[in-house]
Write a protein that holds these residues in place. Structure first.
Motif, PDB file in Angstrom:
ATOM      1  N   GLN A  11      50.054  62.009  37.243  1.00  0.00           N
ATOM      2  CA  GLN A  11      48.753  61.769  37.863  1.00  0.00           C
ATOM      3  C   GLN A  11      48.269  63.001  38.605  1.00  0.00           C
ATOM      4  O   GLN A  11      49.052  63.737  39.203  1.00  0.00           O
ATOM      5  CB  GLN A  11      48.843  60.581  38.815  1.00  0.00           C
TER       6      GLN A  11
ATOM      7  N   CYS B  60      47.462  52.646  36.716  1.00  0.00           N
ATOM      8  CA  CYS B  60      48.900  52.347  36.767  1.00  0.00           C
ATOM      9  C   CYS B  60      49.405  52.410  38.207  1.00  0.00           C
ATOM     10  O   CYS B  60      48.895  53.154  39.031  1.00  0.00           O
ATOM     11  CB  CYS B  60      49.686  53.345  35.919  1.00  0.00           C
ATOM     12  N   ALA B  61      50.435  51.634  38.488  1.00  0.00           N
ATOM     13  CA  ALA B  61      51.058  51.655  39.809  1.00  0.00           C
ATOM     14  C   ALA B  61      51.783  52.973  40.015  1.00  0.00           C
ATOM     15  O   ALA B  61      52.425  53.495  39.106  1.00  0.00           O
ATOM     16  CB  ALA B  61      52.030  50.489  39.945  1.00  0.00           C
ATOM     17  N   LYS B  62      51.687  53.498  41.233  1.00  0.00           N
ATOM     18  CA  LYS B  62      52.303  54.794  41.523  1.00  0.00           C
ATOM     19  C   LYS B  62      53.740  54.665  42.003  1.00  0.00           C
ATOM     20  O   LYS B  62      54.440  55.645  42.155  1.00  0.00           O
ATOM     21  CB  LYS B  62      51.496  55.534  42.595  1.00  0.00           C
ATOM     22  N   ASN B  63      54.199  53.441  42.270  1.00  0.00           N
ATOM     23  CA  ASN B  63      55.528  53.271  42.856  1.00  0.00           C
ATOM     24  C   ASN B  63      56.526  52.631  41.905  1.00  0.00           C
ATOM     25  O   ASN B  63      57.492  52.035  42.329  1.00  0.00           O
ATOM     26  CB  ASN B  63      55.418  52.440  44.134  1.00  0.00           C
ATOM     27  N   THR B  64      56.303  52.743  40.585  1.00  0.00           N
ATOM     28  CA  THR B  64      57.256  52.179  39.636  1.00  0.00           C
ATOM     29  C   THR B  64      58.378  53.176  39.354  1.00  0.00           C
ATOM     30  O   THR B  64      58.233  54.375  39.572  1.00  0.00           O
ATOM     31  CB  THR B  64      56.556  51.804  38.312  1.00  0.00           C
ATOM     32  N   ALA B  65      59.472  52.663  38.876  1.00  0.00           N
ATOM     33  CA  ALA B  65      60.624  53.507  38.586  1.00  0.00           C
ATOM     34  C   ALA B  65      60.367  54.336  37.329  1.00  0.00           C
ATOM     35  O   ALA B  65      59.690  53.879  36.410  1.00  0.00           O
ATOM     36  CB  ALA B  65      61.859  52.636  38.383  1.00  0.00           C
TER      37      ALA B  65
ATOM     38  N   SER C 231      58.253  60.634  36.475  1.00  0.00           N
ATOM     39  CA  SER C 231      57.608  59.693  37.389  1.00  0.00           C
ATOM     40  C   SER C 231      56.103  59.875  37.316  1.00  0.00           C
ATOM     41  O   SER C 231      55.592  60.884  36.804  1.00  0.00           O
ATOM     42  CB  SER C 231      58.115  59.914  38.824  1.00  0.00           C
ATOM     43  N   TRP C 232      55.364  58.907  37.868  1.00  0.00           N
ATOM     44  CA  TRP C 232      53.901  58.959  37.822  1.00  0.00           C
ATOM     45  C   TRP C 232      53.364  60.146  38.596  1.00  0.00           C
ATOM     46  O   TRP C 232      52.299  60.648  38.295  1.00  0.00           O
ATOM     47  CB  TRP C 232      53.308  57.663  38.366  1.00  0.00           C
ATOM     48  N   ARG C 233      54.088  60.587  39.620  1.00  0.00           N
ATOM     49  CA  ARG C 233      53.585  61.727  40.405  1.00  0.00           C
ATOM     50  C   ARG C 233      53.444  62.980  39.556  1.00  0.00           C
ATOM     51  O   ARG C 233      52.597  63.813  39.817  1.00  0.00           O
ATOM     52  CB  ARG C 233      54.524  61.999  41.581  1.00  0.00           C
TER      53      ARG C 233
END
Length: 125
Positions: A124, A107-112, A119-121
């Motif tokens: 992950q 998955c992209a880490k910079n999505t809203a 958030s993804w942070r």
């Protein structure tokens, strides 16, 4: 010479537009090519009678009346909840922490963040 350059440029940009719009299916990649066109917001907004909002006071009054038109109206919240259909609770398929991390790896880490504001942070490793 000028005519040849103009034709070559036209062919190059037509090819780029075709690639972005049809091959990659990302027409929004063309947006950096456009210049920003600023339009005075006050002159672009009309009130309910079709008159221009050419002063800050007139603009505020028009926007206030538009977006707060339902202010101070009674709302029957209980009837709204009765109209919402209830769904059966579904069971989750059990998965391991490793499976979760493997699924998020691509998955992209910079999505809203979504409605839950996660958030993804946070997910992950």
């Amino acid at each position: 010479m000028r005519k040849t350059l103009r034709i070559a440029r036209r062919q190059y940009f037509d090819k780029q537009i075709h690639n972005m719009a049809s091959d990659r299916k990302r027409p929004w990649d063309l947006m950096p090519w456009t210049r920003e066109r600023k339009m005075p917001a006050v002159e672009a907004i009309l009130d309910n009678e079709g008159n221009l909002c050419n002063t800050e006071e007139k603009l505020f009054e028009t926007l206030h009346n538009t977006y707060n038109a339902a202010d101070n109206r009674e709302v029957d919240v209980s009837s709204m909840y009765r109209e919402i259909e209830e769904f059966k609770e579904r069971e989750w398929v059990k998965f391991s922490v490793q499976e979760f991390h493997d699924a998020l790896k691509n998955c992209a880490k910079n999505t809203a963040p979504g409605p839950d504001h996660v958030s993804w942070r946070l997910c992950q490793p």
